[in-house]
Design an enzyme around this catalytic site. Sequence first.
Site, mmCIF file in Angstrom:
data_model
loop_
_atom_site.group_PDB
_atom_site.id
_atom_site.type_symbol
_atom_site.label_atom_id
_atom_site.label_comp_id
_atom_site.label_asym_id
_atom_site.label_seq_id
_atom_site.Cartn_x
_atom_site.Cartn_y
_atom_site.Cartn_z
ATOM 1 N N TYR A 9 -0.056 12.472 -5.012
ATOM 2 C CA TYR A 9 0.152 11.721 -3.770
ATOM 3 C C TYR A 9 1.217 12.438 -2.940
ATOM 4 C CZ TYR A 9 -2.445 7.850 -5.990
ATOM 5 O OH TYR A 9 -3.384 7.068 -6.614
ATOM 6 N N HIS B 66 -6.110 10.880 -14.261
ATOM 7 C CA HIS B 66 -6.453 10.479 -12.898
ATOM 8 C C HIS B 66 -7.943 10.687 -12.614
ATOM 9 C CE1 HIS B 66 -4.689 10.444 -8.519
ATOM 10 N NE2 HIS B 66 -5.693 9.607 -8.663
HETATM 11 N N1 LIG Z 1 -8.010 7.176 -8.333
HETATM 12 C C1 LIG Z 1 -6.974 6.371 -8.436
HETATM 13 O O1 LIG Z 1 -6.372 6.262 -9.472
HETATM 14 C C2 LIG Z 1 -6.564 5.570 -7.236
HETATM 15 C C3 LIG Z 1 -7.365 5.577 -6.087
HETATM 16 C C4 LIG Z 1 -7.015 4.756 -5.025
HETATM 17 C C5 LIG Z 1 -5.880 3.955 -5.104
HETATM 18 N N2 LIG Z 1 -5.098 3.986 -6.231
HETATM 19 C C6 LIG Z 1 -3.879 3.147 -6.348
HETATM 20 O O2 LIG Z 1 -4.152 1.850 -5.841
HETATM 21 C C7 LIG Z 1 -3.234 1.541 -4.778
HETATM 22 C C8 LIG Z 1 -3.876 0.616 -3.768
HETATM 23 O O3 LIG Z 1 -5.041 1.193 -3.229
HETATM 24 P P1 LIG Z 1 -5.222 1.468 -1.674
HETATM 25 O O4 LIG Z 1 -3.894 1.612 -1.029
HETATM 26 O O5 LIG Z 1 -6.179 2.573 -1.549
HETATM 27 O O6 LIG Z 1 -6.007 0.199 -1.158
HETATM 28 P P2 LIG Z 1 -5.659 -1.337 -0.903
HETATM 29 O O7 LIG Z 1 -4.427 -1.716 -1.613
HETATM 30 O O8 LIG Z 1 -6.903 -2.079 -1.174
HETATM 31 O O9 LIG Z 1 -5.459 -1.379 0.679
HETATM 32 C C9 LIG Z 1 -4.353 -0.821 1.274
HETATM 33 C C10 LIG Z 1 -4.400 -1.076 2.786
HETATM 34 O O10 LIG Z 1 -4.363 -2.469 3.055
HETATM 35 C C11 LIG Z 1 -3.519 -2.738 4.140
HETATM 36 N N3 LIG Z 1 -2.486 -3.687 3.676
HETATM 37 C C12 LIG Z 1 -1.745 -3.661 2.550
HETATM 38 N N4 LIG Z 1 -0.979 -4.759 2.468
HETATM 39 C C13 LIG Z 1 -1.248 -5.490 3.578
HETATM 40 C C14 LIG Z 1 -0.783 -6.733 4.060
HETATM 41 N N5 LIG Z 1 0.094 -7.470 3.383
HETATM 42 N N6 LIG Z 1 -1.255 -7.196 5.238
HETATM 43 C C15 LIG Z 1 -2.152 -6.482 5.932
HETATM 44 N N7 LIG Z 1 -2.648 -5.303 5.523
HETATM 45 C C16 LIG Z 1 -2.185 -4.816 4.361
HETATM 46 C C17 LIG Z 1 -2.936 -1.444 4.617
HETATM 47 O O11 LIG Z 1 -3.702 -1.057 5.742
HETATM 48 P P3 LIG Z 1 -3.044 -0.338 7.033
HETATM 49 O O12 LIG Z 1 -2.604 0.989 6.531
HETATM 50 O O13 LIG Z 1 -4.198 -0.273 7.965
HETATM 51 O O14 LIG Z 1 -1.903 -1.218 7.452
HETATM 52 C C18 LIG Z 1 -3.170 -0.504 3.477
HETATM 53 O O15 LIG Z 1 -3.404 0.817 3.871
HETATM 54 C C19 LIG Z 1 -2.823 2.913 -4.248
HETATM 55 O O16 LIG Z 1 -1.622 2.874 -3.514
HETATM 56 C C20 LIG Z 1 -2.710 3.692 -5.528
HETATM 57 O O17 LIG Z 1 -1.488 3.407 -6.164
HETATM 58 C C21 LIG Z 1 -5.431 4.764 -7.289
#
Ligand SMILES: NC(=O)c1ccc[n+]([C@@H]2O[C@H](COP(=O)([O-])OP(=O)(O)OC[C@H]3O[C@@H](n4cnc5c(N)ncnc54)[C@H](OP(=O)(O)O)[C@@H]3O)[C@@H](O)[C@H]2O)c1
Length: 327
Positions: A56, A121
Amino acid sequence: MEHRRLGKTGRNVSVMGFGAWAIGGDWGAHDDVTSLKALHAAADAGVDLIDTADVYGDGHSERLIGRFLRERPGETFFVATKMGRRVPQVPENYEPDAFRAWNDRSRENLGVDTLDLVQLHCPPTQVYYTPEVFAALDEMVAEGRIRNYGVSVEKVEEALKAIEFPGVASVQIIFNMLRQRPAERFLAEAARRDVGVLARVPLASGILTGKLRADSSFDATDHRAYNRNGEAFDRGETFAGVDYATGLQVADALRDLVPQGATMAQMALRWILMHEGITTTIPGAKTPEQAMANAAAGDLAPLPPATMERIRDLYDARVRPLVHQRW
Ligand SMILES: NC(=O)c1ccc[n+]([C@@H]2O[C@H](COP(=O)([O-])OP(=O)(O)OC[C@H]3O[C@@H](n4cnc5c(N)ncnc54)[C@H](OP(=O)(O)O)[C@@H]3O)[C@@H](O)[C@H]2O)c1
């Protein structure tokens, strides 16, 4: 904040974690000052599990977390990082020397001697059929480089295979209102084997916040602009693999179900915690406001059975045909 035991790690962690992909800064808009404030806001609200990865921001997310840890001496956090994506995704690259080099780098980035948890990962499926990989991870535990190891998977079947290895303490998997198959096939088995589960992409990349519109625009560096069809990495990582228009329709249909005083995002997070077998969920927050709102979802009352049923029906009718058999 409720805490649950993260499987064989034996550690109690907050049910609401912090997903630190976006603060790495390799997609979308971000600045470090706001990112650090977001981490502190989450911690002040009782969040003590942070999920990151060595890729990241090419280590930037880990380094920011290292700085955050130094800014909170005497407090205990559980940092879950990942390794395995700094090189092409082929089984030969999952070997002990590479593991040690990646581990050295993560420990230095985070400023710790021993990592709490390292997750493979999203490796190729073949890796789950390679016991030598898991033996190498056992050795790293014995050497004191890591306290625990787990896997981050794309598919339910990979998760089921991974937890056959007794050393696998946790599984990270996509689980949200648009991705319900893990509840049918995986969570009970994880609980039976005392494996902790981190639910990732809980807001389906923002669709389940209800704030996105057909004309919402995303920065060109944001995967929501360039990976909608899996152009750069697994399609399931962006909007949980649901096409954007359908995702928006489902979010619209969910509006009536949001409990009074809560937001749709908070309902989405609470829905995840309704499932036994889930340890924690790791919404990706970039601002203190998002971090605080997400943490507060941990204190919402359980969703009523009628709401759970409507969400299930919506999934069955609109989403299941699109994604259920893909992951
Ligand atoms: N392959 C893997 O292992 C892998 C892959 C993906 C993710 N991950 C992990 O999972 C975590 C979460 O996944 P993700 O960030 O992709 O998706 P997510 O948590 O489903 O969505 C994140 C998005 O939701 C919005 N958001 C978050 N909190 C909010 C709130 N309280 N109110 C309004 N909007 C909100 C933001 O959008 P805006 O930016 O538009 O504000 C943010 O970019 C990652 O940070 C990572 O640690 C791991």
